[in-house]
Design an enzyme around this catalytic site. Structure first.
Site, PDB file in Angstrom:
ATOM      1  N   LYS A  53       0.836  -1.200   0.000  1.00 28.94           N
ATOM      2  CA  LYS A  53       0.000   0.000   0.000  1.00 28.94           C
ATOM      3  C   LYS A  53       0.873   1.252   0.000  1.00 28.94           C
ATOM      4  CE  LYS A  53      -3.775  -2.414   2.323  1.00 28.94           C
ATOM      5  NZ  LYS A  53      -4.415  -2.781   3.595  1.00 28.94           N
ATOM      6  N   GLN A  97      -4.082  -1.476  10.094  1.00 32.96           N
ATOM      7  CA  GLN A  97      -4.080  -2.807   9.475  1.00 32.96           C
ATOM      8  C   GLN A  97      -4.653  -3.835  10.452  1.00 32.96           C
ATOM      9  OE1 GLN A  97      -3.157  -3.453   6.183  1.00 32.96           O
ATOM     10  NE2 GLN A  97      -4.018  -5.467   6.606  1.00 32.96           N
ATOM     11  N   ASP A 120     -10.382   3.314   4.738  1.00 36.76           N
ATOM     12  CA  ASP A 120     -10.741   1.896   4.581  1.00 36.76           C
ATOM     13  C   ASP A 120     -12.264   1.731   4.481  1.00 36.76           C
ATOM     14  OD1 ASP A 120      -8.718   0.062   4.301  1.00 36.76           O
ATOM     15  OD2 ASP A 120      -8.251  -0.003   6.448  1.00 36.76           O
TER      16      ASP A 120
END
Ligand code: NAP
Length: 289
Positions: A53, A97, A120
Site C-alpha cells: 500500500k 491494518q 478503509d
C-alpha cells in the site's frame, strides 16, 4: 469469447489517473495527500500488505507514513496515536491494518478513526452512509470489484449478482454497493454464507457471481450458468504453489464463464487502487479540490 478481467492493467490505468489528480492537489495546496498506516505486532501478512500500500502511494505521488507498534501495545496507546493522526492536518487518511492483537478492542479502534480520514471505509459513519445510499468512503475491495465491472462495460443494472461470503469488509458492503438505487447499482443481489443451503443452486441463477470466502477452488464449473461473469476475491495459499490461488476453480470455470478475474492480478491490485482513490478523496474533503 471468454474475457479475462485484467485487474492489474486496470489498476495501472486508474493509478495514472489518480496521479494526475494528486499532482493537481499538490500544486494547489503546497503539500501532498498522505496515508498514515498503523501496524500493531509483527504479523508477516500485515507487513506485506502495508508495504504494498505504501509503495502504491509513492507511485501516485502521495506521502505515506508507517507507525509500527509492538504486539503488547495497550488500547490506550493505540487510541492516543490515532488521536494524534486525526489531528494532523497533513494526514489525509488513516489505515489501521487488521487483525489487531487480542488485548485490543478492534471495533473501538476502527470507530476512533476520524470519519473524514476513514479511507478503509470500515468505520460506522462510512458504513452508515453507504447503507443509506450516500456513500463517502466505500470499502476498497467492494469498490474495486465494482470498478472492474464498470470499466469492462459489464452491465450491473437489473442483473442478478450472487455474492458468496458476508464479511464486513467484502460481502456485506459489496451487496449494499451493487444494490444502490441508481447506476452503477440497481442490481438484484443475493448473499450466501456458510449456513446457506445448496449454494450451487443459487450461484447457477446468477448473471454475476462474486466469491469471497477464503476457500481455494470452491466455485466449480457446474456451479455457474454458461456465460456468467465471475469475480474471484479469494487469496489462498496452497501447498506446492508459489502464487496464491483464488476461491474459484479458474481452469474449469473459464471454460463456460463469459468473463473472469484471475488470481493474482484481478481484484487484489484494484483494492489498493481504491485505497489511493479514497485517500485523495479524503484530502479533497478536508481541504477542498
Ligand atoms: P472472512 O471474514 O473469513 O469471511 C468469509 C465469509 O465466507 C463468511 O461470511 C463465511 O460465512 C463465508 N464462508 C466461508 N466458507 C464458506 C463456504 N464453504 N460456503 C459459503 N460461505 C462460506 O473473509 P474475508 O475477509 O471476507 O475474505 C474472503 C477471502 O477474500 C479471503 O481469501 C481473503 O484473503 C480474500 N480477500 C481478498 C482481498 C483482495 O484484495 N483481493 C481483500 C479482502 C479479502 P459465515 O459468515 O457464515 O462464517
Amino acid at each position: 469469447m471468454m474475457q479475462i478481467l485484467d485487474g492489474k492493467a486496470l489498476a495501472q490505468t486508474m493509478q495514472a489517473e489518480i496521479a494526475v489528480r494528486v499532482a493537481d492537489f499538490t500544486a494547489k495546496h503546497g503539500y501532498r495527500p498522505g496515508l498514515a498506516a498503523v501496524i500493531v505486532g509483527d504479523n508477516p501478512g500485515s507487513q506485506v500488505y502495508v508495504r504494498n500500500k505504501r509503495k502504491a502511494c509513492e507511485t501516485v505521488g502521495m506521502e505515506s507514513w508507517l507507525h509500527q507498534l509492538p504486539t503488547d501495545t495497550t488500547q490506550e496507546n493505540l487510541l492516543k496515536l490515532i488521536e494524534e493522526l486525526n489531528c494532523d492536518a497533513h494526514v489525509s487518511g488513516i489505515l489501521v491494518q487488521l487483525p489487531l492483537p487480542k488485548q485490543i478492542d478492534e471495533p473501538a479502534i476502527v470507530a476512533a478513526v476520524a470519519p473524514l480520514k476513514d479511507v478503509d471505509g470500515f468505520g460506522p459513519e462510512s458504513l452508515g452512509l453507504l447503507m443509506s445510499g450516500q456513500p463517502r468512503f466505500v470499502p476498497c475491495t467492494p469498490a474495486g470489484v465494482q470498478q472492474i465491472l464498470i470499466r469492462n462495460n459489464i452491465r450491473i443494472e437489473g442483473q442478478h449478482v450472487v455474492i458468496v461470503g458476508r464479511s464486513n469488509i467484502v460481502g456485506k458492503p459489496l451487496a449494499m454497493l451493487l444494490l444502490q438505487k441508481g447506476e452503477p447499482g440497481n442490481a438484484t443481489v443475493t448473499v450466501c454464507h456458510s449456513k446457506s443451503r445448496d449454494i450451487a443452486a443459487i450461484t447457477r441463477q446468477a448473471d454475476i457471481v462474486v466469491v469471497a470466502i477464503g476457500q481455494a477452488f470452491f466455485l466449480k464449473k457446474d456451479m455457474i450458468r454458461p456465460g456468467a461473469v465471475v469475480v474471484d476475491v479469494g487469496i489462498n495459499r496452497v501447498p506446492d504453489r508459489k502464487q496464491p490461488v483464488g476461491d474459484v476453480d479458474f481452469d474449469g470455470v473459464k471454460e463456460i464463464a463469459s468473463a473472469i478475474t484471475p488470481v493474482p492480478g484481478g481484484v487484489g491490485p484494484m483494492t489498493i487502487t481504491m485505497l489511493l482513490h479514497n485517500t485523495l478523496q479524503a484530502a479533497i474533503l478536508q481541504h477542498g479540490k
